[in-house]
Design a protein around this motif. Structure first.
Motif, PDB file in Angstrom:
ATOM      1  N   THR A 279       0.901  -1.319  -0.123  1.00 32.73           N
ATOM      2  CA  THR A 279       0.226  -0.077   0.050  1.00 32.73           C
ATOM      3  C   THR A 279       0.884   1.413  -0.151  1.00 32.73           C
ATOM      4  OG1 THR A 279      -1.461  -1.190   1.253  1.00 32.73           O
ATOM      5  CG2 THR A 279      -1.894   1.047   1.141  1.00 32.73           C
ATOM      6  N   ALA A 280       2.036   1.165   0.733  1.00 33.65           N
ATOM      7  CA  ALA A 280       2.675   2.426   0.728  1.00 33.65           C
ATOM      8  C   ALA A 280       3.223   2.958  -0.568  1.00 33.65           C
ATOM      9  CB  ALA A 280       4.226   2.045   1.714  1.00 33.65           C
ATOM     10  N   LEU A 281       3.240   2.057  -1.465  1.00 34.29           N
ATOM     11  CA  LEU A 281       3.533   2.354  -2.935  1.00 34.29           C
ATOM     12  C   LEU A 281       2.702   3.494  -3.434  1.00 34.29           C
ATOM     13  CD1 LEU A 281       4.324  -1.058  -4.210  1.00 34.29           C
ATOM     14  CD2 LEU A 281       6.183   0.596  -4.335  1.00 34.29           C
ATOM     15  N   GLN A 282       1.455   3.250  -2.982  1.00 34.02           N
ATOM     16  CA  GLN A 282       0.525   4.305  -3.563  1.00 34.02           C
ATOM     17  C   GLN A 282       0.324   5.530  -2.854  1.00 34.02           C
ATOM     18  OE1 GLN A 282      -3.111   2.024  -4.277  1.00 34.02           O
ATOM     19  NE2 GLN A 282      -4.423   3.991  -4.042  1.00 34.02           N
ATOM     20  N   ALA A 283       1.235   5.458  -1.520  1.00 38.11           N
ATOM     21  CA  ALA A 283       1.179   6.701  -0.909  1.00 38.11           C
ATOM     22  C   ALA A 283       2.110   7.849  -1.670  1.00 38.11           C
ATOM     23  CB  ALA A 283       1.711   6.658   0.598  1.00 38.11           C
ATOM     24  N   ILE A 284       2.884   7.493  -2.453  1.00 37.07           N
ATOM     25  CA  ILE A 284       3.873   8.163  -3.271  1.00 37.07           C
ATOM     26  C   ILE A 284       3.417   8.496  -4.542  1.00 37.07           C
ATOM     27  CG2 ILE A 284       6.115   8.542  -4.128  1.00 37.07           C
ATOM     28  CD1 ILE A 284       7.373   6.881  -1.800  1.00 37.07           C
TER      29      ILE A 284
END
Ligand code: 5AD
Ligand code: SF4
Ligand code: FES
Length: 360
Positions: A279-284
């Protein structure tokens, strides 16, 4: 054949190869991604498995220096969902043919907590007729606890090593018995001995982390014989100790690209494992999770946490989906998976092929 072709087709990539490949830019990086995509297509197929993620409690006994929900952060509300809400989320996953869920929470260790999870697993099994594969992500626990939960029906466990370099691990955790690198390794070994499909992962772009560290992380996963990996970019959070080192970080977009390269390389080194698009990929990057599916990831975790507390599980800043419902995330990810050129493995457990093939 050019030099890159030769490395890409090598049987066993070593640390130096991995460091070199992590540094690729431009056309060469594109060539790496293409190669990893072809490995994925031939080894596990262009199928993505859904794991319904239930972040059921943000209460944690630990104080990891990177994490927004660490024990000493008082700037947000703690919650602990009732068994009924968790069961409702599990039933949602089952009805929507997800076939798997992940129960994730802060790390707690007490006899009461152990028992609660055991009973919850039994209730989930009953309410969904044993149709769901259940993954736990509840931190380090004594081996007997891992065994009790396994017997109650949990057959996969996620425990990120965070970094396989003990020195870096020490820099990002407090120096006390609750945060020992050796315990983390012991837990990973205990999980494997108990018979779980074992998942781990690291954060990418941490302060003080070098390309050699990341190459060694991949070799660590290979040598341990890990079955599943979820890894993504480190994202700073202002209520954490590591925030003061934000000046040392590479720009977020670089951390993102490095994460994609890590996923591509891991797919090449461990072709049969399950790799989650974190999910953290989508935060960037708004399309971050699709991009990871294109370069090697084959698992995605729609957030199905019920109720009003999604924005209280803020491990890092800009976490996506905090205002959305389980239906929103399901519909949204269906579109995203299709855009990435994959189909969804509805109704299939999607167990790690690596796990099925390894010696137990
Ligand atoms: N940035 C990225 N990932 C984080 N995690 C915790 N804090 C952060 C952060 N600031 C990850 C850790 C943990 C998982 C549950 O979330 O890797 O294992
Ligand atoms: Fe707790 Fe996990 Fe956050 Fe560490 S990373 S503080 S164990 S929730
Ligand atoms: Fe949750 Fe898009 S994945 S809203």
């Amino acid at each position: 054949m050019n030099g890159l072709d030769t490395i890409l087709t090598k049987q066993d990539l070593n640390g130096d190869d991995l460091v070199y490949l992590l540094g690729l830019q431009g056309m060469q990086k594109a060539q790496l991604f293409e190669h990893a995509a072809s490995v994925k297509a031939s080894e596990v197929g262009n199928v993505v498995y859904f794991r319904g993620l239930i972040e059921f409690s943000n209460i944690c006994e630990k104080n990891c220096f990177y994490c927004g929900i660490r024990k000493d952060n008082k700037n947000f509300q703690r919650y602990n969902l009732s068994d009924e809400s968790i069961l409702a989320a599990a039933v949602f996953a089952h009805k929507n043919n997800f076939a798997s869920i992940v129960l994730q929470g802060g790390e707690l260790s007490s006899a009461m907590f152990t028992k609660r999870i055991t009973q919850l697993l039994q209730k989930i099994h009953k309410a969904t007729e044993g149709a769901l594969r259940v993954t736990l992500s509840l931190g380090e626990q004594p081996k007997e606890v891992f065994q009790e939960w396994y017997d109650a029906g949990a057959h996969r466990y996620l425990l990120r090593v965070e970094s396989s370099n003990p020195n870096l691990y020490r820099k990002i955790h407090p120096q006390n018995p609750k945060h020992r690198f050796e315990n983390r390794l012991q837990s990973l070994n205990d999980l494997k001995d108990t018979g779980y499909q074992v998942g781990t992962g690291v954060m990418i772009g941490l302060p003080f982390q070098t390309p050699e560290d990341l190459a060694n992380d991949i070799l660590f996963m290979r040598d341990f014989g890990i079955d599943m990996v979820g890894m993504g970019p480190y994202i700073e959070h202002s209520d954490t100790q590591l925030y003061k080192y934000r000046g040392l970080l590479m720009p977020q977009e670089e951390r993102f690209q490095l994460s994609l390269k890590m996923i591509a390389l891991l797919r090449m080194v461990m072709p049969k494992i399950n790799i989650a698009s974190a999910t953290a990929l989508q935060a960037i990057d708004k399309l971050g999770r699709e991009k990871a599916l294109k370069v090697g990831a084959n698992v995605i975790m729609p957030n199905i946490t019920p109720g009003a507390h999604r924005d209280d599980y803020l491990l890092y800043e800009n976490k996506p989906c905090t205002e959305d419902s389980a239906d929103d995330c399901k519909n949204c990810l269906e579109v995203r998976v299709a855009l990435s050129g994959n189909t969804i493995g509805y109704g299939s457990w999607g167990d790690s092929i690596h796990f099925q093939q390894r010696d137990k």
